[in-house]
Design a protein around this motif. Structure first.
Motif, PDB file in Angstrom:
ATOM      1  N   VAL A 137      -6.132  55.900 -84.242  1.00 52.54           N
ATOM      2  CA  VAL A 137      -5.970  54.185 -83.734  1.00 52.54           C
ATOM      3  C   VAL A 137      -4.066  53.878 -83.595  1.00 52.54           C
ATOM      4  CG1 VAL A 137      -6.151  52.575 -83.663  1.00 52.54           C
ATOM      5  CG2 VAL A 137      -8.158  53.755 -83.718  1.00 52.54           C
ATOM      6  N   GLU A 138      -3.249  53.079 -82.796  1.00 58.24           N
ATOM      7  CA  GLU A 138      -2.010  53.121 -83.617  1.00 58.24           C
ATOM      8  C   GLU A 138      -2.050  52.006 -82.640  1.00 58.24           C
ATOM      9  OE1 GLU A 138       1.921  54.369 -81.140  1.00 58.24           O
ATOM     10  OE2 GLU A 138       0.304  55.710 -80.930  1.00 58.24           O
ATOM     11  N   ILE A 139      -1.204  50.740 -83.746  1.00 56.99           N
ATOM     12  CA  ILE A 139      -0.394  49.655 -83.767  1.00 56.99           C
ATOM     13  C   ILE A 139       0.711  49.895 -83.386  1.00 56.99           C
ATOM     14  CG2 ILE A 139      -2.666  48.438 -83.937  1.00 56.99           C
ATOM     15  CD1 ILE A 139      -1.923  47.245 -86.921  1.00 56.99           C
ATOM     16  N   TYR A 165      -5.565  53.716 -78.174  1.00 60.84           N
ATOM     17  CA  TYR A 165      -6.670  54.001 -78.840  1.00 60.84           C
ATOM     18  C   TYR A 165      -5.848  55.235 -77.977  1.00 60.84           C
ATOM     19  CZ  TYR A 165     -10.552  57.176 -79.899  1.00 60.84           C
ATOM     20  OH  TYR A 165     -11.620  58.230 -79.846  1.00 60.84           O
ATOM     21  N   ASN A 166      -5.862  56.799 -79.245  1.00 58.14           N
ATOM     22  CA  ASN A 166      -5.621  57.791 -78.536  1.00 58.14           C
ATOM     23  C   ASN A 166      -6.733  59.413 -78.334  1.00 58.14           C
ATOM     24  OD1 ASN A 166      -2.622  57.894 -79.135  1.00 58.14           O
ATOM     25  ND2 ASN A 166      -2.907  57.930 -81.339  1.00 58.14           N
ATOM     26  N   PHE A 167      -7.081  59.296 -77.168  1.00 55.89           N
ATOM     27  CA  PHE A 167      -8.009  60.649 -76.527  1.00 55.89           C
ATOM     28  C   PHE A 167      -7.817  61.754 -77.747  1.00 55.89           C
ATOM     29  CE2 PHE A 167      -8.251  56.573 -73.957  1.00 55.89           C
ATOM     30  CZ  PHE A 167      -9.567  56.359 -74.046  1.00 55.89           C
ATOM     31  N   ASN A 168      -6.297  62.420 -77.315  1.00 51.48           N
ATOM     32  CA  ASN A 168      -6.051  63.501 -77.855  1.00 51.48           C
ATOM     33  C   ASN A 168      -4.088  63.923 -77.733  1.00 51.48           C
ATOM     34  OD1 ASN A 168      -5.236  63.958 -74.992  1.00 51.48           O
ATOM     35  ND2 ASN A 168      -6.563  64.495 -74.261  1.00 51.48           N
ATOM     36  N   SER A 169      -3.628  64.465 -77.810  1.00 53.18           N
ATOM     37  CA  SER A 169      -1.969  63.968 -77.772  1.00 53.18           C
ATOM     38  C   SER A 169      -1.656  63.554 -76.686  1.00 53.18           C
ATOM     39  CB  SER A 169      -1.391  65.417 -78.295  1.00 53.18           C
ATOM     40  OG  SER A 169      -1.438  66.459 -77.636  1.00 53.18           O
ATOM     41  N   GLN A 170      -2.051  63.602 -75.932  1.00 56.20           N
ATOM     42  CA  GLN A 170      -1.654  63.446 -73.955  1.00 56.20           C
ATOM     43  C   GLN A 170      -1.651  62.388 -73.784  1.00 56.20           C
ATOM     44  OE1 GLN A 170      -2.015  66.793 -72.043  1.00 56.20           O
ATOM     45  NE2 GLN A 170       0.149  66.777 -72.167  1.00 56.20           N
ATOM     46  N   PHE A 171      -3.509  61.814 -73.959  1.00 59.85           N
ATOM     47  CA  PHE A 171      -3.344  60.375 -73.123  1.00 59.85           C
ATOM     48  C   PHE A 171      -3.624  59.537 -74.431  1.00 59.85           C
ATOM     49  CE2 PHE A 171      -3.908  63.947 -70.420  1.00 59.85           C
ATOM     50  CZ  PHE A 171      -3.576  63.709 -69.116  1.00 59.85           C
ATOM     51  N   SER A 172      -3.674  57.972 -73.943  1.00 62.98           N
ATOM     52  CA  SER A 172      -4.515  57.022 -75.030  1.00 62.98           C
ATOM     53  C   SER A 172      -4.258  55.865 -73.465  1.00 62.98           C
ATOM     54  CB  SER A 172      -2.643  56.916 -75.896  1.00 62.98           C
ATOM     55  OG  SER A 172      -1.414  56.391 -75.449  1.00 62.98           O
ATOM     56  N   ALA A 173      -5.167  55.171 -74.249  1.00 65.23           N
ATOM     57  CA  ALA A 173      -4.729  53.001 -73.318  1.00 65.23           C
ATOM     58  C   ALA A 173      -5.643  51.997 -74.715  1.00 65.23           C
ATOM     59  CB  ALA A 173      -6.764  53.815 -72.614  1.00 65.23           C
ATOM     60  N   GLY A 174      -4.577  51.314 -74.074  1.00 59.66           N
ATOM     61  CA  GLY A 174      -4.980  50.534 -75.228  1.00 59.66           C
ATOM     62  C   GLY A 174      -4.870  48.858 -74.458  1.00 59.66           C
ATOM     63  N   LEU A 175      -3.936  47.968 -75.479  1.00 63.08           N
ATOM     64  CA  LEU A 175      -3.621  46.171 -75.022  1.00 63.08           C
ATOM     65  C   LEU A 175      -2.434  46.199 -75.432  1.00 63.08           C
ATOM     66  CD1 LEU A 175      -7.471  44.785 -76.024  1.00 63.08           C
ATOM     67  CD2 LEU A 175      -6.617  45.588 -73.852  1.00 63.08           C
ATOM     68  N   GLN A 189      -3.592  48.783 -70.777  1.00 64.38           N
ATOM     69  CA  GLN A 189      -1.544  49.686 -70.826  1.00 64.38           C
ATOM     70  C   GLN A 189      -3.202  50.751 -70.947  1.00 64.38           C
ATOM     71  OE1 GLN A 189       0.059  51.016 -74.426  1.00 64.38           O
ATOM     72  NE2 GLN A 189       2.002  50.162 -73.687  1.00 64.38           N
ATOM     73  N   GLY A 190      -1.900  52.485 -70.292  1.00 61.34           N
ATOM     74  CA  GLY A 190      -2.667  53.973 -70.393  1.00 61.34           C
ATOM     75  C   GLY A 190      -1.281  54.070 -70.299  1.00 61.34           C
ATOM     76  N   ARG A 191      -0.987  55.635 -71.544  1.00 62.60           N
ATOM     77  CA  ARG A 191      -0.218  56.260 -71.871  1.00 62.60           C
ATOM     78  C   ARG A 191      -0.132  57.911 -71.596  1.00 62.60           C
ATOM     79  NH1 ARG A 191       3.637  54.303 -76.630  1.00 62.60           N
ATOM     80  NH2 ARG A 191       4.324  53.317 -75.455  1.00 62.60           N
ATOM     81  N   PHE A 192       0.662  58.871 -71.006  1.00 62.20           N
ATOM     82  CA  PHE A 192       1.083  59.616 -70.590  1.00 62.20           C
ATOM     83  C   PHE A 192       2.395  59.882 -72.295  1.00 62.20           C
ATOM     84  CE2 PHE A 192       2.650  63.877 -69.047  1.00 62.20           C
ATOM     85  CZ  PHE A 192       1.655  64.850 -69.457  1.00 62.20           C
TER      86      PHE A 192
END
Length: 194
Positions: A137-139, A165-175, A189-192
């Motif tokens: 979990v990142e803020i 929330y970082n599902f793994n080292s490559q993918f995360s999703a959040g607000l 948001q979705g991040r790669f």
């Protein structure tokens, strides 16, 4: 073992201990990413209008030298009464560790706003704190000032908040949320990370 070797060994151990927070931060918080966000709620309350709508945002960050990264953002809001707000942002930033998994991030550059037929180009600058509060979990939060006037939107300082929330080292999703004098956007948001 002579005194000089003991001093060198102690110096190396101390240097390694002091470098641990820097190494942990650099490994855990990536500045090499692209992300996309959808804003189901976007609101602009300027001198000319008070409108709601939705929008999207595309962003990217790429390290260019040690703690320095280049960044680009595109944001497009579709609001009531056919009002469109487009923002292009290009710049650079730096990040410096303050402790294990805690960075201070500074960003700055050029911003261009288009509000219907009115547009303006100016500068932006901001500072944020970015941290891992749990293993996945990142803020991130801070302030950003946009020195630009378009469509009745004046230069203003905005509060920025993001959680992922970082599902793994490559993918995360959040607000994410941005609040300022003229603008309020809230989205997902979705991040790669690459």
């Amino acid at each position: 073992m002579n005194v000089t070797m003991k001093m060198n060994a102690k110096t190396l151990i101390c240097a390694a201990a002091l470098a641990l927070p820097f190494a942990a931060s650099a490994e855990q918080l990536s500045y090499r990413y692209v992300d996309v966000a959808h804003f189901p709620e976007a609101k602009i309350d300027s001198d000319r209008f008070d409108v709601d709508g939705d929008g999207i945002q595309l962003r990217g960050s790429l390290p260019v030298y040690q703690n320095v990264f280049a960044l680009a953002e595109f944001q497009d809001l579709s609001l009531d009464r056919g009002i469109d707000v487009t923002r292009f942002l290009v710049g650079a930033g730096g990040h410096w560790p303050l402790g294990p998994n805690l960075d201070i991030v500074a960003r700055g550059g050029v911003v261009h706003y288009e509000v219907d037929s009115d547009d303006d180009t100016g500068l932006f600058a901001g500072v944020r704190l970015r941290t891992l509060v749990a293993p996945k979990v990142e803020i991130e939060g801070g302030v950003e000032h946009m020195a630009v006037d378009a469509g009745g939107m004046d230069s203003d300082t905005y509060l920025i908040g993001e959680g992922r929330y970082n599902f793994n080292s490559q993918f995360s999703a959040g607000l994410l949320i941005t609040l300022g004098g003229d603008t309020r956007v809230f989205g997902a948001q979705g991040r790669f990370n690459f």
